[in-house]
Design an enzyme around this catalytic site. Structure first.
Site, mmCIF file in Angstrom:
data_model
loop_
_atom_site.group_PDB
_atom_site.id
_atom_site.type_symbol
_atom_site.label_atom_id
_atom_site.label_comp_id
_atom_site.label_asym_id
_atom_site.label_seq_id
_atom_site.Cartn_x
_atom_site.Cartn_y
_atom_site.Cartn_z
ATOM 1 N N ASP A 11 0.862 -1.167 0.000
ATOM 2 C CA ASP A 11 0.000 0.000 0.000
ATOM 3 C C ASP A 11 0.911 1.233 0.000
ATOM 4 O O ASP A 11 1.969 1.230 0.623
ATOM 5 C CB ASP A 11 -0.873 -0.045 1.261
ATOM 6 C CG ASP A 11 -1.862 1.106 1.326
ATOM 7 O OD1 ASP A 11 -1.861 1.948 0.420
ATOM 8 O OD2 ASP A 11 -2.646 1.149 2.288
ATOM 9 N N GLY A 66 -1.011 6.132 1.532
ATOM 10 C CA GLY A 66 -2.026 7.179 1.469
ATOM 11 C C GLY A 66 -3.054 7.072 2.579
ATOM 12 O O GLY A 66 -3.434 8.069 3.190
ATOM 13 N N ASP A 71 -2.223 8.247 -3.313
ATOM 14 C CA ASP A 71 -3.536 8.866 -3.448
ATOM 15 C C ASP A 71 -3.936 9.525 -2.138
ATOM 16 O O ASP A 71 -3.291 9.335 -1.117
ATOM 17 C CB ASP A 71 -4.579 7.809 -3.838
ATOM 18 C CG ASP A 71 -4.773 6.761 -2.739
ATOM 19 O OD1 ASP A 71 -3.799 6.480 -2.005
ATOM 20 O OD2 ASP A 71 -5.887 6.233 -2.610
ATOM 21 N N GLN A 87 -10.789 6.784 -6.785
ATOM 22 C CA GLN A 87 -11.329 7.500 -5.628
ATOM 23 C C GLN A 87 -12.659 8.142 -6.014
ATOM 24 O O GLN A 87 -13.250 7.760 -7.019
ATOM 25 C CB GLN A 87 -10.313 8.523 -5.116
ATOM 26 C CG GLN A 87 -9.115 7.914 -4.400
ATOM 27 C CD GLN A 87 -9.465 7.292 -3.054
ATOM 28 O OE1 GLN A 87 -10.561 7.489 -2.515
ATOM 29 N NE2 GLN A 87 -8.548 6.511 -2.503
ATOM 30 N N ASP A 140 -8.039 -7.192 0.883
ATOM 31 C CA ASP A 140 -7.185 -7.237 2.075
ATOM 32 C C ASP A 140 -7.938 -6.586 3.211
ATOM 33 O O ASP A 140 -8.826 -5.756 2.983
ATOM 34 C CB ASP A 140 -5.863 -6.497 1.848
ATOM 35 C CG ASP A 140 -6.039 -4.983 2.017
ATOM 36 O OD1 ASP A 140 -5.623 -4.436 3.056
ATOM 37 O OD2 ASP A 140 -6.622 -4.342 1.105
#
Length: 377
Positions: free
Chosen positions: A92, A95, A146, A194, A271
């Site tokens: 990851d 963010g 992000d 997003q 996840d």
């Protein structure tokens, strides 16, 4: 990275496929245990392979950057050599962790300035820098940087944030494409959709991400407090737009029922910290429903944790009474056994889902399973 789509369920959008990476293949749909700080908390790598049968695990850029630091990881030869996990790893971008820092971070067009939660020291994440960090970590699949918006979130902020995330993505792609991997194998970059809970923003973001033509795509900013039905609505809208021939990753989701519903909508990868975090608090996910092992009703129950997982050492060897005893005494072994069991169940669940997709009867099986898995025993 390569993705082969093998089968689609006739009554839903569930898919079975195979992702091939430099560190091995991943059969989808798949659940990925979260190993935030170079470890799946309380679980040995041997257990991850042999009992849980994990095919891929996660690491987190924010945490690994702070500890042990990218310098140490580079000296080790990357995260695979550092933690001894020789199967695929996804990282990851950090963010979400930066979002969760709240008052100790500042977001600008350039990136994010934040204070370490460890010692208060100041750091700066940019799209370019996060690509470099993930190159150093050496994950097979890395995520674009992000901004994860909170829920609820005003439309104007969500739109501005999404547009900035898209601009950051362009910078991530440029940096990623002009830098080589560090350890002699290929890495893959996933963009992230997003748009908060606004349908027009989600569609616009999904279209923008699809246009980038990367090998896989992720859906972020959900499972942050919104109702489950709203999460499903936006997941469906996004999956209808993202390419059919690329894997889709729904980030941070979720309960067993969430995962089955997500699979039905066309998601391939999941996840969540829930199986291990809840395990440490005494919650077990089983083939018959949810158990709070601390409850007195299990005090003299000498049956296995889950007879539906006969090939699992943790689930078939230990009894409910014994695990309750360990949790009541705050013994570390209790958290470890419960974590191994929950992760084994999650991997068993997606493996069963794959079998039913390939057999063509996933939807009917899923409808029955969701009711079972949501009941509390």
């Amino acid at each position: 990275m390569q993705f082969e789509l093998l089968s689609t369920d006739p009554k839903s959008k569930a898919r079975a496929g195979t992702i091939t990476t430099a560190h091995g293949s991943i059969e989808t749909p798949i659940f990925m245990p979260v190993g935030t700080a170079a470890t799946v908390k309380g679980v040995h790598q041997r257990e991850l392979k042999d009992d849980i049968q994990a095919q891929i695990i996660l690491g987190n850029t924010y945490h690994l950057y702070l500890r042990p630091t990218t310098e140490i990881l580079e000296k080790a030869g990357g995260l695979h050599r550092f933690n001894g996990w020789d199967r695929p790893i996804l990282t990851d971008s950090g963010g979400y962790q930066v979002y969760s820092l709240g008052q100790i971070r500042k977001i600008t067009e350039e990136g994010v300035v934040f204070n370490s939660h460890i010692d208060g020291s100041k750091h700066h994440f940019t799209p370019e820098g996060v690509m470099d960090i993930q190159r150093s970590i050496g994950a097979d699949i890395i995520m674009a940087f992000d901004e994860c918006t909170p829920y609820p979130c005003e439309y104007g902020y969500a739109k501005k944030s999404m547009e900035m995330t898209h601009r950051w993505l362009k910078r991530c792609i440029k940096r990623f494409d002009e830098t080589p991997p560090k350890y002699g194998y290929d890495q893959t970059l996933f963009p992230i959709v997003q748009g908060s809970v606004y349908q027009d923003l989600r569609r616009a973001s999904a279209e923008f991400i699809a246009e980038q033509g990367r090998e896989g795509n992720a859906i972020g900013g959900l499972s942050v407090g919104e109702p489950a039905e709203m999460m499903y609505e936006h997941t469906q809208a996004v999956c209808d737009i993202l390419p059919q021939d690329k894997p889709r990753y729904l980030m941070g989701v979720g309960t067993p029922a969430n995962i089955l519903e997500g699979i039905a909508l066309g998601v391939d990868m999941f996840d969540c910290v829930m199986p291990t975090r809840n395990a440490r608090n005494g919650m077990l996910f089983t083939t018959e429903g949810i158990i709070n092992i601390r409850n007195k009703k299990w005090e003299d129950d000498f049956s296995p944790l889950d007879a539906g997982l006969p090939n699992s050492y943790a689930s078939s060897f230990y009894t409910k009474a014994y695990l309750r005893h360990l949790h009541r005494c705050n013994e570390l072994l209790g958290a470890q056994i419960a974590s191994v069991h929950n992760l084994t169940f999650y991997l068993h669940l997606v493996k069963e889902a794959r079998k039913h997709i390939l057999a063509g009867d996933f939807y009917d099986w899923k409808e029955k399973q969701v009711k079972i898995l949501m009941q509390r025993l």
